[in-house]
Design a protein around this motif. Structure first.
Motif, PDB file in Angstrom:
ATOM      1  N   ILE A 167       0.839  -1.205   0.000  1.00 26.12           N
ATOM      2  CA  ILE A 167       0.000   0.000   0.000  1.00 26.12           C
ATOM      3  C   ILE A 167       0.872   1.252   0.000  1.00 26.12           C
ATOM      4  N   PHE A 179      -5.098   4.054  -5.974  1.00 21.92           N
ATOM      5  CA  PHE A 179      -5.265   3.034  -6.993  1.00 21.92           C
ATOM      6  C   PHE A 179      -6.289   3.522  -8.019  1.00 21.92           C
ATOM      7  N   LEU A 203      -9.246   1.282  -9.174  1.00 17.78           N
ATOM      8  CA  LEU A 203     -10.350   1.116  -8.226  1.00 17.78           C
ATOM      9  C   LEU A 203     -11.204   2.380  -8.166  1.00 17.78           C
ATOM     10  N   LEU A 207      -8.249  -6.978  -8.822  1.00 17.17           N
ATOM     11  CA  LEU A 207      -7.536  -7.186  -7.558  1.00 17.17           C
ATOM     12  C   LEU A 207      -6.335  -8.113  -7.762  1.00 17.17           C
ATOM     13  N   THR A 245      -2.353  -7.029  -7.180  1.00 16.86           N
ATOM     14  CA  THR A 245      -1.550  -7.714  -6.163  1.00 16.86           C
ATOM     15  C   THR A 245      -0.501  -8.637  -6.770  1.00 16.86           C
ATOM     16  N   ARG A 295      -5.459  -8.047  -0.987  1.00 14.73           N
ATOM     17  CA  ARG A 295      -6.751  -8.029  -1.674  1.00 14.73           C
ATOM     18  C   ARG A 295      -7.844  -7.472  -0.759  1.00 14.73           C
ATOM     19  N   LEU A 345      -7.416  -3.780  -0.628  1.00 17.59           N
ATOM     20  CA  LEU A 345      -7.885  -3.132  -1.860  1.00 17.59           C
ATOM     21  C   LEU A 345      -9.409  -3.126  -1.936  1.00 17.59           C
ATOM     22  N   TYR A 396     -10.436  -0.389   0.142  1.00 22.20           N
ATOM     23  CA  TYR A 396     -10.186   0.860  -0.578  1.00 22.20           C
ATOM     24  C   TYR A 396     -11.343   1.159  -1.535  1.00 22.20           C
TER      25      TYR A 396
END
Length: 481
Positions: free
Chosen positions: A159, A166, A169, A252, A256, A271, A274, A277
């Motif tokens: 992170i 990100f 996302l 994801l 990752t 994951r 995320l 997030y």
């Protein structure tokens, strides 16, 4: 960390260019030809006798499909800080390891620096296993199972390398809003409808029906179960989290698939981070949230009510506002328990967090436990001279039941002092007042006059003076004292 100024010299990144060339199996002549420069000029770059200019950096990233973050000087700084903390172990007390040489190693030989750090991590893990074994044997219970490394450190580093931003996302959250017509005032119901469109029924169950479980997805039965203990804002968050796991599984996995992120538990933990997030991006859409934060001057409690989220969720979201051209204040964030254990941390301000111990006891996040629910402010200064403006407040876990455990934690949010006036919490404060001197952790802090010091600083010996009683045992240090 303060922004670079135009007069600051370009970073020397020769070692990273050389490592990339060798990774690609190219000679200097081959790489120079692909970059459109002479082999002699490339040789000077690799020897750090010429800087890697911005246009050439862009060309390098495009030609070899590498992420710009690979060449970020902040990575060298973080690796040097990690090595300094590792060398703060008493194991190295008899060695003279100047900080300048450690930073030079991290910059000139990043792969070797990382290897040294991994060796130290293995040493610590081996030491923990031996301690666990000794404790178990002393109790007469036989051999304990082998300890497994905590994946949280690797996920946290992942992170941090992405600076907690990100774009994929963010785009997916905005697409969800547009496709399903989400509405801020009816977000939970709209998300329930979105799941229904995928053939998934959302049901809220009694706490007795799901003891100890807040969310459970049944892929075979096509149902998503939520506990009644979740407040409405948390139900929406859990729905958005599950949406990420279902609809963004490939995204994801792609994010990752990081060579520095170990497979297994670390990637699974990443994951989950995320998905959280994404959930935050759904509950607090980037554009409206950034506009609201600026207009409210980062009033966290006001933003929490406006977007129907928790105080901590707002703090998390504030650290992710890194979209180029639409950046928010660069914050750092940490969460601790009453014992001082750090359970979450991220540094967007450049402040350093200890990897192997708690943070400095002078940080106001510790003092916030003395005034539960109230926001405390602090102007502080690290040993390198950088000043920060920080706020802290306690949180109490909302279990929704009388017999539930109401665990208390505290969160700290801060920024470089240059951004303090953008925050409502700085109103009425004299920002030029003497700051509170703080450090990262005792072993990495050279402030020998600190009455709260628990250990001596790195590379400073202790001379015990039996006939003198000082305010602090470590207040008089040094070989020549």
């Amino acid at each position: 960390m303060q922004d670079a100024t135009p007069n600051r010299p370009a970073p020397r990144l020769g070692a990273k260019v050389r490592a990339l060339r060798r990774q690609e199996g190219l000679t200097q002549t081959d790489m120079a030809q692909r970059l459109g420069i002479s082999p002699s000029y490339l040789n000077l770059i690799e020897a750090n006798k010429r800087p890697l200019t911005a246009p050439l950096l862009i060309q390098l990233a495009q030609a070899f499909k590498v992420d710009f973050r690979t060449f970020a000087p902040q990575e060298d700084v973080r690796m040097a800080d990690d090595l300094m903390e590792a060398f703060g172990d008493p194991l190295f007390d008899n060695l003279d390891l100047p900080a300048a040489e450690v930073r030079e190693l991290a910059q000139a030989c990043p792969s070797i620096a990382r290897a040294v750090f991994l060796l130290y991590q293995a040493h610590r893990e081996g030491s923990r296993r031996l301690e666990a074994l000794a404790d178990q044997l002393s109790d007469g219970q036989g051999f304990p199972p082998a300890a497994s490394p905590l994946p949280s450190e690797a996920a946290g580093d992942f992170i941090q390398r992405a600076m907690n931003h990100f774009p994929d996302l963010e785009a997916a959250a905005e697409e969800l809003w547009e496709r399903h017509g989400l509405d801020q005032d009816m977000l939970y119901l709209k998300l329930v409808d979105a799941f229904r469109s995928r053939g998934i029924a959302v049901r809220v169950h009694r706490a007795s029906e799901m003891p100890g479980i807040l969310r459970r997805f049944d892929p075979h039965g096509g149902s998503l179960s939520l506990s009644e203990l979740l407040p409405l804002r948390s139900r929406a968050f859990q729905l958005a989290h599950q949406w990420a796991l279902l609809a963004l599984d490939g995204v994801l996995d792609g994010l990752t698939r990081d060579p520095l992120l170990p497979e297994g538990a670390a990637r699974s933990m990443a994951r989950v981070a995320l998905a959280n997030y994404f959930a935050g991006a759904v509950l607090m859409p980037y554009g409206p949230f950034l506009k609201g934060a600026r207009n409210a001057r980062y009033d966290i409690e006001l933003l929490a009510r406006r977007f129907q989220v928790s105080f901590e969720q707002v703090c998390h979201r504030l650290t992710s506002l890194r979209r180029p051209g639409e950046e928010g204040v660069p914050f750092h964030f940490l969460r601790i328990d009453i014992a001082g254990n750090i359970s979450k941390s991220f540094s967007g301000s450049g402040i350093r967090f200890a990897r192997y111990s708690g943070c400095c006891p002078r940080w106001n996040v510790h003092a916030s436990f003395l005034t539960p629910g109230l926001i405390r402010t602090q102007i502080s200064q690290m040993p390198d001279g950088v000043r920060y403006f920080c706020i802290a407040r306690t949180l109490q876990k909302d279990t929704g039941a009388y017999r539930g455990q109401h665990a208390m934690q505290a969160v700290g949010l801060g920024c470089d002092i240059a951004h303090a006036r953008e925050l409502i919490y700085a109103d009425g404060l004299l920002l030029d007042q003497p700051p509170v001197p703080i450090g990262v952790t005792c072993r990495l802090c050279d402030r020998t006059d600190c009455e709260q010091r628990a250990f001596p600083p790195l590379h400073q010996g202790i001379r015990v003076q039996e006939e003198v009683r000082r305010s602090s045992f470590f207040a008089h240090l040094g070989k020549g004292d």
